[in-house]
Scaffold this motif. Sequence first.
Motif, short mmCIF file in Angstrom:
data_model
loop_
_atom_site.label_atom_id
_atom_site.label_comp_id
_atom_site.label_asym_id
_atom_site.label_seq_id
_atom_site.Cartn_x
_atom_site.Cartn_y
_atom_site.Cartn_z
N PHE A 122 0.86 -1.18 0.00
CA PHE A 122 0.00 0.00 0.00
C PHE A 122 0.90 1.23 0.00
N SER A 152 2.59 -1.47 4.34
CA SER A 152 2.11 -0.11 4.09
C SER A 152 3.29 0.85 4.12
N ARG A 156 -0.72 3.87 8.62
CA ARG A 156 -2.14 3.53 8.53
C ARG A 156 -2.39 2.33 9.43
N THR A 162 4.84 -1.47 8.52
CA THR A 162 4.94 -0.18 7.85
C THR A 162 6.40 0.18 7.63
#
Length: 343
Positions: A122, A152, A156, A162
Amino acid sequence: MSSLVEVAKAAGVSVSTASRVLNGSSHPISAKTRARVIAVAEQVGYSPSALARALVSRSSRLLGVLVSDIVNPYFSVIARGVDDVASRAGYVTMLSNVDRRTSTEINRLQTMRDYRAAGVIFAGSGYDDDPHTPELVKAVRQAREQGIQTVSLTIRDLGCPTITADNRTAAYDITDHLLSLGHRRIAFIEGPPGMVASRQRREGFLTCMSDADLAEAAQCHPGGFDYESGHAATMRLIARPPMPDAILAANDEAAVGALNALRQARIDVPGEISVAGIDDLRVAQFVGLTTVSLPLYEMGAMAARHIIEAAPGAETDNPTATILSHRLIPRETTGRRTTPMPA
């Protein structure tokens, strides 16, 4: 190239048996039959499709990258980092535009699940108070349970690892640089409203101005992450003097829009006003824009390595969070303030 039907016929087995042998199925087949099918396949030059192998093995060598805007060079740099690592490992990168819609991210993630992707990245920022977030979180969890790695590249709450840059600190540092040049009245051109990355960069700017006891001198103006938004916001500033000492845009594209608006109005940069951005895209290098270089390529490359190197089922309930460092890049669009501040 021969078909699977021809291989099966030449080997004297059923099509399903030939398929199981050539796609690595664990279905019990005698060693003699397996060897005969492989020998025939080699003789006729048959190789199973990647999709067929994925359907049998429940995994493919496909990395999906979901981006907010496929024409934005920010995402091009990230995608290059992903693809450089992926291609060297024999993986294929599939780039998909979601147009800043969480509902589209959910649909694209389902498509990646259908293709048995090894992982999904993402790359775009989420939105505050997004009503679709719970549904996306559920879809990510289902993908993980299916064995698909997810990463990600922004902060988020998706329940996955992440790998990010620090938007707040990046904006703080570039603001502090403008202050060090003697600028006090600084206008900040914001990113898209409601976007997490926009909010984080705005917060970094305001925090720095507050720490310098200049909160009242801080100006925030609606804008966006594109050239047109930066240009329009600056034209509004020009129409309502007095002008600030410096303009900081939420990203480089908007900063270039601001820069061109000033030049069209014959306002000297940086003699009369300084301009800066955030990201350090190629366009910033072309126009000599002072900016903060975010590790976009490294973020993409690290995300790809995480997916490729992760063991099956390696996702945990406590996903890691990695923040990569950024660098201040002073260039020709900023200069020291030479005129005295008004009393």
